[in-house]
Design a protein around this motif. Structure first.
Motif, PDB file in Angstrom:
ATOM      1  N   ILE A 102       0.836  -1.205   0.000  1.00 23.45           N
ATOM      2  CA  ILE A 102       0.000   0.000   0.000  1.00 23.45           C
ATOM      3  C   ILE A 102       0.870   1.254   0.000  1.00 23.45           C
ATOM      4  CG2 ILE A 102      -1.602   1.363   1.417  1.00 23.45           C
ATOM      5  CD1 ILE A 102      -2.906  -1.293   2.230  1.00 23.45           C
ATOM      6  N   CYS A 103       1.961   1.221   0.785  1.00 28.24           N
ATOM      7  CA  CYS A 103       2.839   2.391   0.888  1.00 28.24           C
ATOM      8  C   CYS A 103       3.703   2.590  -0.355  1.00 28.24           C
ATOM      9  CB  CYS A 103       3.709   2.281   2.132  1.00 28.24           C
ATOM     10  SG  CYS A 103       2.760   2.432   3.659  1.00 28.24           S
ATOM     11  N   ALA A 104       3.782   1.597  -1.227  1.00 32.68           N
ATOM     12  CA  ALA A 104       4.594   1.720  -2.439  1.00 32.68           C
ATOM     13  C   ALA A 104       3.905   2.600  -3.484  1.00 32.68           C
ATOM     14  CB  ALA A 104       4.880   0.335  -3.020  1.00 32.68           C
ATOM     15  N   ARG A 105       2.609   2.831  -3.359  1.00 30.53           N
ATOM     16  CA  ARG A 105       1.877   3.683  -4.306  1.00 30.53           C
ATOM     17  C   ARG A 105       1.340   4.902  -3.544  1.00 30.53           C
ATOM     18  NH1 ARG A 105      -1.432  -1.053  -3.495  1.00 30.53           N
ATOM     19  NH2 ARG A 105      -3.402  -0.434  -2.563  1.00 30.53           N
ATOM     20  N   PRO A 106       0.814   5.846  -4.259  1.00 25.45           N
ATOM     21  CA  PRO A 106       0.269   7.035  -3.571  1.00 25.45           C
ATOM     22  C   PRO A 106      -0.846   6.637  -2.598  1.00 25.45           C
ATOM     23  CG  PRO A 106       0.416   7.419  -5.934  1.00 25.45           C
ATOM     24  CD  PRO A 106       0.748   5.985  -5.719  1.00 25.45           C
ATOM     25  N   ILE A 107      -0.846   7.318  -1.452  1.00 25.87           N
ATOM     26  CA  ILE A 107      -1.799   6.965  -0.394  1.00 25.87           C
ATOM     27  C   ILE A 107      -3.017   7.880  -0.508  1.00 25.87           C
ATOM     28  CG2 ILE A 107      -2.168   6.828   2.096  1.00 25.87           C
ATOM     29  CD1 ILE A 107       0.782   6.181   2.377  1.00 25.87           C
ATOM     30  N   GLU A 109      -7.450   8.131   0.458  1.00 24.33           N
ATOM     31  CA  GLU A 109      -8.270   7.936   1.658  1.00 24.33           C
ATOM     32  C   GLU A 109      -8.535   6.454   1.922  1.00 24.33           C
ATOM     33  OE1 GLU A 109     -10.017   9.007   5.083  1.00 24.33           O
ATOM     34  OE2 GLU A 109      -8.931  10.314   3.724  1.00 24.33           O
ATOM     35  N   THR A 110      -8.755   5.661   0.871  1.00 22.47           N
ATOM     36  CA  THR A 110      -8.998   4.225   1.032  1.00 22.47           C
ATOM     37  C   THR A 110      -7.756   3.539   1.593  1.00 22.47           C
ATOM     38  OG1 THR A 110     -10.466   4.291  -0.879  1.00 22.47           O
ATOM     39  CG2 THR A 110      -9.744   2.128  -0.146  1.00 22.47           C
ATOM     40  N   ALA A 111      -6.585   3.895   1.064  1.00 24.50           N
ATOM     41  CA  ALA A 111      -5.336   3.304   1.556  1.00 24.50           C
ATOM     42  C   ALA A 111      -5.093   3.693   3.005  1.00 24.50           C
ATOM     43  CB  ALA A 111      -4.170   3.744   0.671  1.00 24.50           C
ATOM     44  N   ARG A 112      -5.405   4.958   3.329  1.00 23.77           N
ATOM     45  CA  ARG A 112      -5.225   5.420   4.694  1.00 23.77           C
ATOM     46  C   ARG A 112      -6.117   4.627   5.667  1.00 23.77           C
ATOM     47  NH1 ARG A 112      -3.593  10.942   5.655  1.00 23.77           N
ATOM     48  NH2 ARG A 112      -3.979  10.962   3.438  1.00 23.77           N
ATOM     49  N   MET A 113      -7.353   4.371   5.278  1.00 20.95           N
ATOM     50  CA  MET A 113      -8.267   3.595   6.117  1.00 20.95           C
ATOM     51  C   MET A 113      -7.778   2.147   6.268  1.00 20.95           C
ATOM     52  SD  MET A 113     -10.401   5.718   7.221  1.00 20.95           S
ATOM     53  CE  MET A 113     -11.525   4.629   8.019  1.00 20.95           C
ATOM     54  N   GLU A 114      -7.258   1.587   5.175  1.00 22.63           N
ATOM     55  CA  GLU A 114      -6.734   0.211   5.241  1.00 22.63           C
ATOM     56  C   GLU A 114      -5.512   0.148   6.150  1.00 22.63           C
ATOM     57  OE1 GLU A 114      -6.410  -3.874   4.555  1.00 22.63           O
ATOM     58  OE2 GLU A 114      -8.075  -2.472   4.376  1.00 22.63           O
TER      59      GLU A 114
END
Length: 175
Positions: A102-107, A109-114
């Motif tokens: 997840i951190c390898a791509r732009p973060i 809101e969905t990534a932040r919640m995950e």
């Protein structure tokens, strides 16, 4: 087993018969008990020895079976503990690799919640491990040093000696 001379004579003539139970009995044709057999001393010793041998053998066999079952249970319990530890570490690895992806791509809101959800899951795993380790540490029994069992005034006098004080402090560190 012995019977009286008269009982043996009537048994030989067929007028009495032997009925086996806990002890052999001489009975007549109507089933009435005429005489109870007496155990001779030699037979009594042999019977007692054989009985003791049979009981001892049965105990040995039962003990061996119990030992085998306990060893099997211990093996299975150890396997379950290992499997549980592997499962816990697999959870940590899964979260680590997923978070790294997840951190390898732009973060967004969905990534932040995950990532937040993974953080909560890691927190729960960490608490579980800490509580298990605390329970294990609480089981450890530490025996007090012999000096701690003396009256306080005696301990103070002994610990004034610098050499003894150093040995005492080193023992406390080791314990």
């Amino acid at each position: 087993m012995t019977f009286s001379a008269e009982g043996q004579r009537l048994l030989g003539l067929g007028q009495l018969s032997i009925m086996n139970g806990q002890r052999p009995l001489l009975v007549d044709s109507a089933g009435k008990i005429v005489e109870i057999g007496r155990i001779t001393p030699n037979i009594a010793l042999v019977e007692a020895s054989v009985t003791s041998l049979v009981v001892a053998t049965a105990h040995l066999i039962a003990t061996r079976d119990l030992i085998q079952r306990i060893e099997l249970l211990q093996h299975n319990v150890n396997w379950l503990i290992k499997a549980r530890q592997i499962d816990q570490w697999a959870t940590f690895e899964r979260i680590f690799y997923a978070a790294r992806e997840i951190c390898a791509r732009p973060i967004d809101e969905t990534a932040r919640m995950e990532l937040w959800r993974m953080r909560q899951e890691l927190r729960e795993q960490r608490i579980r491990l800490r509580r298990e380790w605390q329970a294990k540490l609480a089981e450890i029994k530490i025996e007090p040093l012999w000096v701690d069992q003396l009256p306080p005034n005696v301990v103070e006098g002994i610990l004034r000696n610098p050499l003894i004080r150093k040995m005492y402090d080193d023992a406390l560190v080791r314990e």
